[in-house]
Design a protein around this motif. Structure first.
Motif, mmCIF file in Angstrom:
data_model
loop_
_atom_site.group_PDB
_atom_site.id
_atom_site.type_symbol
_atom_site.label_atom_id
_atom_site.label_comp_id
_atom_site.label_asym_id
_atom_site.label_seq_id
_atom_site.Cartn_x
_atom_site.Cartn_y
_atom_site.Cartn_z
ATOM 1 N N ASP A 11 0.788 -1.288 -0.053
ATOM 2 C CA ASP A 11 0.028 0.038 0.028
ATOM 3 C C ASP A 11 0.864 1.096 0.058
ATOM 4 O O ASP A 11 2.078 1.337 0.288
ATOM 5 C CB ASP A 11 -1.015 -0.019 1.223
ATOM 6 C CG ASP A 11 -1.980 -1.017 1.286
ATOM 7 O OD1 ASP A 11 -2.854 -0.871 0.158
ATOM 8 O OD2 ASP A 11 -2.114 -2.045 2.252
ATOM 9 N N ASP A 137 -5.631 -0.164 0.404
ATOM 10 C CA ASP A 137 -6.102 -0.868 1.611
ATOM 11 C C ASP A 137 -5.980 -2.360 1.794
ATOM 12 O O ASP A 137 -6.820 -2.983 2.165
ATOM 13 C CB ASP A 137 -7.856 -0.502 1.575
ATOM 14 C CG ASP A 137 -8.267 -0.992 0.409
ATOM 15 O OD1 ASP A 137 -7.556 -1.430 -0.589
ATOM 16 O OD2 ASP A 137 -9.642 -1.123 0.267
ATOM 17 N N GLY A 139 -3.556 -4.060 3.087
ATOM 18 C CA GLY A 139 -3.095 -4.735 4.195
ATOM 19 C C GLY A 139 -4.072 -4.355 5.531
ATOM 20 O O GLY A 139 -3.982 -4.797 6.448
ATOM 21 N N THR A 140 -5.103 -3.180 5.174
ATOM 22 C CA THR A 140 -5.871 -2.940 6.100
ATOM 23 C C THR A 140 -7.184 -3.596 6.041
ATOM 24 O O THR A 140 -7.839 -4.080 7.186
ATOM 25 C CB THR A 140 -5.946 -1.191 6.405
ATOM 26 O OG1 THR A 140 -6.419 -0.997 4.964
ATOM 27 C CG2 THR A 140 -4.824 -0.710 6.936
ATOM 28 N N VAL A 141 -7.457 -3.791 4.926
ATOM 29 C CA VAL A 141 -9.288 -4.090 4.603
ATOM 30 C C VAL A 141 -9.204 -5.356 3.772
ATOM 31 O O VAL A 141 -9.613 -6.553 4.273
ATOM 32 C CB VAL A 141 -9.811 -3.038 3.929
ATOM 33 C CG1 VAL A 141 -11.215 -3.638 3.384
ATOM 34 C CG2 VAL A 141 -9.944 -1.635 4.894
ATOM 35 N N PRO A 144 -6.033 -8.319 5.709
ATOM 36 C CA PRO A 144 -5.437 -7.761 7.062
ATOM 37 C C PRO A 144 -4.684 -8.809 7.691
ATOM 38 O O PRO A 144 -3.860 -8.662 8.568
ATOM 39 C CB PRO A 144 -6.946 -7.552 7.979
ATOM 40 C CG PRO A 144 -8.055 -8.069 7.403
ATOM 41 C CD PRO A 144 -7.558 -8.267 5.847
ATOM 42 N N LYS A 149 3.339 -6.981 4.766
ATOM 43 C CA LYS A 149 2.816 -5.867 4.427
ATOM 44 C C LYS A 149 3.806 -4.497 4.162
ATOM 45 O O LYS A 149 4.684 -4.417 5.204
ATOM 46 C CB LYS A 149 1.757 -5.339 5.363
ATOM 47 C CG LYS A 149 0.426 -6.202 5.642
ATOM 48 C CD LYS A 149 -0.354 -5.734 6.789
ATOM 49 C CE LYS A 149 -1.346 -7.017 7.214
ATOM 50 N NZ LYS A 149 -2.243 -6.443 8.408
ATOM 51 N N SER A 196 -12.514 3.271 4.329
ATOM 52 C CA SER A 196 -11.206 2.729 4.271
ATOM 53 C C SER A 196 -10.006 3.538 3.536
ATOM 54 O O SER A 196 -9.491 3.504 2.786
ATOM 55 C CB SER A 196 -11.112 1.616 3.049
ATOM 56 O OG SER A 196 -12.385 0.598 3.073
ATOM 57 N N LYS A 200 -1.345 3.482 6.974
ATOM 58 C CA LYS A 200 -0.250 2.440 7.260
ATOM 59 C C LYS A 200 -1.067 1.499 8.216
ATOM 60 O O LYS A 200 -1.318 1.764 9.325
ATOM 61 C CB LYS A 200 0.820 3.018 7.759
ATOM 62 C CG LYS A 200 2.045 2.110 8.127
ATOM 63 C CD LYS A 200 3.207 2.828 8.448
ATOM 64 C CE LYS A 200 4.296 2.008 9.108
ATOM 65 N NZ LYS A 200 3.888 1.075 10.511
ATOM 66 N N ALA A 201 -1.013 0.198 7.775
ATOM 67 C CA ALA A 201 -1.278 -0.865 8.922
ATOM 68 C C ALA A 201 -0.255 -0.964 10.006
ATOM 69 O O ALA A 201 0.905 -0.731 9.830
ATOM 70 C CB ALA A 201 -1.519 -2.168 8.013
ATOM 71 N N ASP A 202 -0.726 -1.502 11.177
ATOM 72 C CA ASP A 202 0.352 -1.121 12.169
ATOM 73 C C ASP A 202 1.329 -2.074 12.007
ATOM 74 O O ASP A 202 2.548 -1.754 12.565
ATOM 75 C CB ASP A 202 -0.434 -1.612 13.629
ATOM 76 C CG ASP A 202 -1.627 -0.514 13.887
ATOM 77 O OD1 ASP A 202 -1.417 0.628 13.829
ATOM 78 O OD2 ASP A 202 -2.236 -1.038 14.963
#
Ligand code: DC
Length: 233
Positions: A11, A137, A139-141, A144, A149, A196, A200-202
């Motif tokens: 992403d 989105d 890595g987040t949606v 996940p 990522k 969405s 950045k995903a954690d």
């Protein structure tokens, strides 16, 4: 171990070179590459052709009504070396890359029903792993639980410079200022939309490639990917 395929989610902001490195990685690992931005661009092109979206108006309802009849797919094209996007069996790979589509796409990508349709198709495409998917989105949606990522960044000026060069090489009539403005506007819309937003995903690894060559970037990501793939699942 050789069968240990993973999902790689890439992403980041527009024109950070996500698709370039994603394609390289997919080729090296013999994975499938999916350019999710092309899918949002395809729906946008459709909305533009139907005049559902113009500079000042957006008939979201008509677009939503037509969504079930829109069939998106990718098909490998040897001359390009990657899969081109098709809308209802029409190859629209070149058309979706114009600045005009870039100027409308973030508004279309903010529509939840559009996102729901594309996210479920993306999840199906990555069901068997062995996929490198790039977008905003992933890595987040979309995935996940992806094993790897990556979140790519670079300054807006650097990104506009790259995009401008790319468009000029394709013979498109654009100015650097127009491209920079588009990059900045999309950053704003993509990070502030309700559904969405780009974050950045954690657990994503952030890579700022402002001063990396393509080769350095590829090698960095390939090493990271190989480390993850080598870990027992
Ligand atoms: O990666 P790209 O520039 O081709 O993407 C075009 C637009 O589509 C981008 O400005 C935001 C949207 N997009 C999205 O919202 N979610 C994705 N997974 C991919 C793209």
């Amino acid at each position: 171990m050789t069968d240990h395929k993973i999902t790689i989610a890439i992403d980041g902001f527009s024109s950070t070179g996500k698709s370039t490195v994603a394609k390289q990685l997919a080729k090296e690992l013999s994975y499938v590459y999916v350019d999710t931005g092309a899918m949002y661009r395809a729906i946008t092109l459709y909305a533009m052709r139907k005049k559902y979206i113009t500079k000042d108006t957006f008939d979201e309802e008509s677009l939503i009504k037509d969504l079930p009849s829109l069939n998106l797919k990718f098909a490998f094209e040897a001359s390009r070396g990657f899969a081109a996007i098709y809308l209802n069996d029409e190859n629209i790979e070149d058309e979706v890359r114009t600045l005009e589509v870039s100027q409308y796409v973030s508004r279309v990508a903010a529509v939840s029903k559009v996102r729901a349709k594309l996210v479920s198709q993306q999840q199906l495409m990555g069901l068997e792993k062995g996929v490198v998917m790039d977008g905003r989105d992933i890595g987040t949606v979309v995935f996940p639980n992806a094993e790897l990522k990556i979140f790519m960044t670079a300054t807006a000026e650097e990104r506009a410079k790259r995009r401008f060069k790319e468009m000029k090489e394709k013979g498109q009539e654009v100015s650097y200022d127009e491209v920079l403005k588009n990059v900045e506007e999309r950053d704003h819309l993509d990070t502030t939309r309700e559904d969405s937003p780009l974050v950045k995903a954690d657990d994503a690894i952030e890579i700022d490639n402002s001063s990396l060559t393509l080769e350095e970037q590829f090698n960095t990501l390939l090493n990271i990917a190989n480390d993850v793939i080598a870990k027992p699942n």
